[in-house]
Design an enzyme around this catalytic site. Structure first.
Site, mmCIF file in Angstrom:
data_model
loop_
_atom_site.group_PDB
_atom_site.id
_atom_site.type_symbol
_atom_site.label_atom_id
_atom_site.label_comp_id
_atom_site.label_asym_id
_atom_site.label_seq_id
_atom_site.Cartn_x
_atom_site.Cartn_y
_atom_site.Cartn_z
ATOM 1 N N ARG A 87 -12.288 41.187 -14.775
ATOM 2 C CA ARG A 87 -13.654 41.575 -14.442
ATOM 3 C C ARG A 87 -13.683 42.299 -13.102
ATOM 4 O O ARG A 87 -12.973 41.946 -12.169
ATOM 5 C CB ARG A 87 -14.569 40.340 -14.368
ATOM 6 C CG ARG A 87 -15.149 39.949 -15.717
ATOM 7 C CD ARG A 87 -16.060 38.754 -15.614
ATOM 8 N NE ARG A 87 -15.328 37.573 -15.208
ATOM 9 C CZ ARG A 87 -15.334 37.049 -13.993
ATOM 10 N NH1 ARG A 87 -16.082 37.584 -13.044
ATOM 11 N NH2 ARG A 87 -14.629 35.974 -13.733
ATOM 12 N N TYR A 215 -12.418 45.860 -20.622
ATOM 13 C CA TYR A 215 -12.019 44.467 -20.442
ATOM 14 C C TYR A 215 -13.136 43.497 -20.849
ATOM 15 O O TYR A 215 -14.306 43.715 -20.531
ATOM 16 C CB TYR A 215 -11.611 44.196 -18.988
ATOM 17 C CG TYR A 215 -11.383 42.716 -18.769
ATOM 18 C CD1 TYR A 215 -10.221 42.116 -19.258
ATOM 19 C CD2 TYR A 215 -12.341 41.916 -18.175
ATOM 20 C CE1 TYR A 215 -10.025 40.751 -19.120
ATOM 21 C CE2 TYR A 215 -12.153 40.553 -18.029
ATOM 22 C CZ TYR A 215 -10.989 39.973 -18.509
ATOM 23 O OH TYR A 215 -10.810 38.617 -18.390
ATOM 24 N N LYS A 224 -20.446 37.480 -20.628
ATOM 25 C CA LYS A 224 -20.916 37.200 -19.267
ATOM 26 C C LYS A 224 -22.219 37.938 -18.977
ATOM 27 O O LYS A 224 -23.092 37.418 -18.282
ATOM 28 C CB LYS A 224 -19.842 37.581 -18.245
ATOM 29 C CG LYS A 224 -18.519 36.872 -18.468
ATOM 30 C CD LYS A 224 -18.630 35.412 -18.187
ATOM 31 C CE LYS A 224 -17.568 34.591 -18.836
ATOM 32 N NZ LYS A 224 -16.516 33.979 -18.129
ATOM 33 N N HIS A 244 -22.004 28.406 -16.836
ATOM 34 C CA HIS A 244 -20.598 28.738 -17.098
ATOM 35 C C HIS A 244 -19.833 27.435 -17.319
ATOM 36 O O HIS A 244 -19.134 26.952 -16.435
ATOM 37 C CB HIS A 244 -20.063 29.492 -15.870
ATOM 38 C CG HIS A 244 -18.735 30.135 -16.071
ATOM 39 N ND1 HIS A 244 -17.887 30.413 -15.029
ATOM 40 C CD2 HIS A 244 -18.104 30.580 -17.180
ATOM 41 C CE1 HIS A 244 -16.794 30.998 -15.485
ATOM 42 N NE2 HIS A 244 -16.904 31.104 -16.790
ATOM 43 N N SER A 266 -13.503 30.665 -13.620
ATOM 44 C CA SER A 266 -12.628 31.351 -14.582
ATOM 45 C C SER A 266 -11.163 31.001 -14.319
ATOM 46 O O SER A 266 -10.717 30.962 -13.174
ATOM 47 C CB SER A 266 -12.794 32.859 -14.456
ATOM 48 O OG SER A 266 -14.107 33.230 -14.760
ATOM 49 N N CYS A 268 -9.523 28.224 -14.659
ATOM 50 C CA CYS A 268 -9.226 26.925 -14.043
ATOM 51 C C CYS A 268 -9.109 25.830 -15.110
ATOM 52 O O CYS A 268 -9.244 24.647 -14.809
ATOM 53 C CB CYS A 268 -10.283 26.529 -13.027
ATOM 54 S SG CYS A 268 -10.181 27.476 -11.504
ATOM 55 N N ASP A 295 -16.685 28.061 -22.681
ATOM 56 C CA ASP A 295 -16.976 28.968 -21.562
ATOM 57 C C ASP A 295 -18.444 28.986 -21.140
ATOM 58 O O ASP A 295 -18.733 29.116 -19.965
ATOM 59 C CB ASP A 295 -16.535 30.392 -21.939
ATOM 60 C CG ASP A 295 -16.431 31.320 -20.733
ATOM 61 O OD1 ASP A 295 -15.980 30.859 -19.667
ATOM 62 O OD2 ASP A 295 -16.806 32.496 -20.857
ATOM 63 N N ARG A 388 -5.003 37.569 -22.577
ATOM 64 C CA ARG A 388 -6.010 36.757 -23.264
ATOM 65 C C ARG A 388 -5.780 36.701 -24.757
ATOM 66 O O ARG A 388 -5.180 37.593 -25.332
ATOM 67 C CB ARG A 388 -7.395 37.388 -23.020
ATOM 68 C CG ARG A 388 -7.836 37.417 -21.552
ATOM 69 C CD ARG A 388 -8.621 36.201 -21.214
ATOM 70 N NE ARG A 388 -8.845 36.039 -19.781
ATOM 71 C CZ ARG A 388 -9.691 35.123 -19.287
ATOM 72 N NH1 ARG A 388 -10.383 34.350 -20.092
ATOM 73 N NH2 ARG A 388 -9.831 34.984 -17.994
HETATM 74 O O1 SAT Z 1 -15.177 37.243 -17.847
HETATM 75 S S1 SAT Z 1 -14.280 36.974 -18.957
HETATM 76 O O2 SAT Z 1 -15.044 36.516 -20.074
HETATM 77 O O3 SAT Z 1 -13.577 38.177 -19.308
HETATM 78 C C1 SAT Z 1 -13.175 35.772 -18.541
HETATM 79 C C2 SAT Z 1 -13.633 34.964 -17.404
HETATM 80 O O4 SAT Z 1 -13.475 35.421 -16.276
HETATM 81 O O5 SAT Z 1 -14.140 33.842 -17.595
HETATM 82 MN MN MN Z 2 -15.488 32.198 -18.074
#
Ligand code: SAT
Ligand code: MN
Length: 602
Positions: A87, A215, A224, A244, A266, A268, A295, A388
């Protein structure tokens, strides 16, 4: 920096434009076609044969490499542009008439100025390309919170990914009916030049314009952009929450079911925790963990019960691969073994994939994520650290039976956690909701490869939402306090740190499946049957309250993990200033009180 031109030839797929297209949709799409000037427009229906057709076309276009279909049926490899692997937070904007709406933690652009800046970039950007029309629903169909979005994109990779990550196609046209309430998502990879990359959100117009990146978090606009930034803005107005967080169900041996939501930044370990397989003795005793989401959660207060309920708006996982293996996350390994996309992993000679941490022994040779020949001694990583997998949730052997339930699931606990090598104990419980909100707001974590920039430095990441709060953080924190007032019975709030290290730099806690032991204490606390002692930080388990049987951890080791070093913690509080100073006079008074109380307790 030179731009790499990514111009796949137009694809030739079968169109499925709905006969009775909603006039508001038609109007908006016409405008976007006029602006972007695609050679052709392809309407996605979201069916399985269509996805297959798109993969086949993608292989021809060089967007996908078909993997070994015996080992990985329905799986494909995608290599992104090398400048486009995470990102781009510094290029992400919330665009509103005035800056106060977005607050100190967002990049702001005036909305009119943003349209003016981006329109020339989109003008003609799809010449020689196909525009894919992806209508999608975020949330189980029929859920009171479910939202419709439409993404127009010139990336086949994005269109296929959307078909995995969302409920895409005909279901969305049906859910939308003739309403004009849908998020207008316009996306082009452009020439994938970071100098011309913008991810702009227009919350007032329910619109997202993303240019110059393919991405995930920049380009799969349901994720997001819609499900966190736009949704958090809507949630603030409509009294619900977009967070999140992962969402999991824990079934105890007697059948009692407890749902837990957890916010970690992210990369973690949200996916690992959401798919946790309990240690053998817990499984034998009858414990089972099931995944609702890994997520994002949307939560609201149920009028009848007064409890917080939650859904996962997504239909797929976009998880980090490095470090994932049959020991650390067997469910993820099974989930991504079919009908999945791998992005930026290494390719083995037999068409299988590899990444750092997949096996103990690296392969003798492979093709790395950049397409170059790789050997273990070449000094480079084979897979990108933020490589990913994109997989449908239905592949998850531990998918929760209520994952698709429009009524959602009741949330009993909220856990905040970060990646912290020092100072922060393994687990403690907030004294109450307000204290818990403070713990969440002060959350810090060492940065990872999920965002561009330096990794490994502690950054304040309130509720793991720093890059995703779509409005002023002051109002966001107040919103958390306000939501409590709507609840009769609120979730208990906890703080965890799986990543504390000893003086030799070794992880003190084994993590992964063994996190079940901590989770069990958390669940027992929620049901009022586990013991805890009061400490300056909150309620903590005594050594006898956490099951350490079968672990190579002594009582002293455990106490070391839970140690509160006053000097270190004072430094921690000082470093919270970095965020709190930004908020300055806007810091909600509850936050100031909580901080004062903590200092006096220490
Ligand atoms: O933002 S993404 O969905 O690409 C992955 C993340 O940072 O959680
Ligand atoms: Mn995330």
């Amino acid at each position: 920096m030179t731009a790499t031109t990514v111009r796949p030839p137009p694809t030739k797929l079968n169109n499925t434009k709905p006969d009775d297209l909603n006039p508001a949709v038609q109007h908006w799409i016409d405008q976007c076609i006029q602006l972007c000037k695609p050679d052709q427009v392809y309407w996605c229906n979201g069916s399985a044969p269509e996805r297959q057709e798109m993969f086949t076309q993608g292989v021809k276009d060089g967007v996908f490499i078909q993997l070994n279909q015996q080992k990985l049926p329905g799986c494909y490899l995608h290599r992104s542009n090398q400048n486009d692997v995470a990102r781009s937070e510094h290029l992400t904007f919330i665009c509103t008439p005035s800056e106060d709406v977005v607050g100190p933690t967002n990049n702001w652009m005036n909305d009119k100025a943003a349209y003016t800046k981006l329109r020339p970039l989109f003008d003609g950007c799809m010449r020689g390309r196909t525009m894919y029309v992806c209508s999608f629903v975020m949330g189980p169909i029929g859920s009171p919170l479910a939202k419709v979005g439409i993404e127009l994109t010139d990336s086949l990779y994005v269109a296929v990914s959307m078909s995995i990550m969302t409920r895409m196609g005909d279901v969305a046209w049906k859910q939308l009916g003739d309403s004009d309430e849908f998020t207008r998502c316009l996306h082009s990879v452009g020439d994938c030049n970071p100098e011309r990359r913008y991810i702009c959100h227009f919350p007032i117009d329910n619109t997202i314009w993303s240019f110059g990146s393919g991405y995930g978090g920049n380009a799969l606009l349901g994720k997001k952009c819609l499900a966190l930034r736009i949704a958090s803005y809507l949630g603030h107005q409509q009294e619900w929450m977009a967070e999140h967080m992962l969402l999991m169900g824990a079934t105890a041996p007697d059948g009692e079911k407890t749902y837990v939501a957890a916010a970690f930044p992210s990369a973690c370990g949200k996916t690992n925790f959401a798919m946790l397989i309990p240690p053998q003795k817990y499984r034998e005793a009858g414990w089972k963990i099931t995944t609702v989401g890994d997520d994002i959660v949307w939560m609201w207060v149920d009028e009848k019960s007064g409890r917080l309920r939650a859904i996962n708006p997504e239909a797929g996982y976009f998880g980090v691969v490095p470090g994932t293996n049959y020991h650390t996350n067997p469910n993820a390994m099974v989930t991504m073994a079919k009908n999945s996309i791998y992005t930026n992993v290494a390719l083995l000679p037999d068409g299988d994939v590899w990444w750092e941490g997949k096996t103990e022994q690296p392969p003798k040779e492979c093709i790395d994520w950049t397409g170059q020949k790789w050997t273990p001694d070449c000094g480079r990583k084979a897979a990108h650290p933020n490589s990913r997998f994109t997989a449908p949730v239905i592949n998850n052997p531990a998918l929760d039976p209520a994952a698709n339930d429009p009524a959602g699931v009741p949330v009993s606990a909220i856990i905040f956690g970060g990646r912290r090598s020092r100072a922060i104990p393994l687990v403690y419980q907030a004294f109450n909701w307000v204290h818990g909100v403070y713990l969440g707001a002060a959350l810090g974590s060492e940065t990872t490869a999920a965002a561009t920039g330096q990794t490994g430095v502690v950054r304040r990441d309130p509720m793991a939402m720093l890059p995703f709060i779509g409005y002023n953080i002051r109002d966001y924190l107040v919103h958390w306090f306000r939501m409590r007032k709507k609840m009769k019975d609120c979730p208990r709030i906890f703080h965890v740190n799986w990543f504390r290290k000893d003086d030799q730099g070794r992880f003190m806690w084994p993590g992964f499946g063994e996190n079940m032991r901590v989770l069990k204490w958390i669940i027992d606390r929620c049901h009022g049957r586990a013991y805890a002692i009061e400490t300056p930080l909150g309620w903590m388990p005594r050594v006898q309250d956490i099951d350490l049987e079968g672990l190579n951890i002594t009582h002293e080791d455990f106490l070391a993990m839970q140690t509160i070093d006053n000097a270190e913690f004072k430094a921690e509080i000082l470093s919270q200033e970095e965020l709190f100073l930004k908020l300055a006079g806007d810091l909600p008074k509850e936050m100031v009180f909580q901080r004062e109380l903590l200092i006096s307790r220490l």
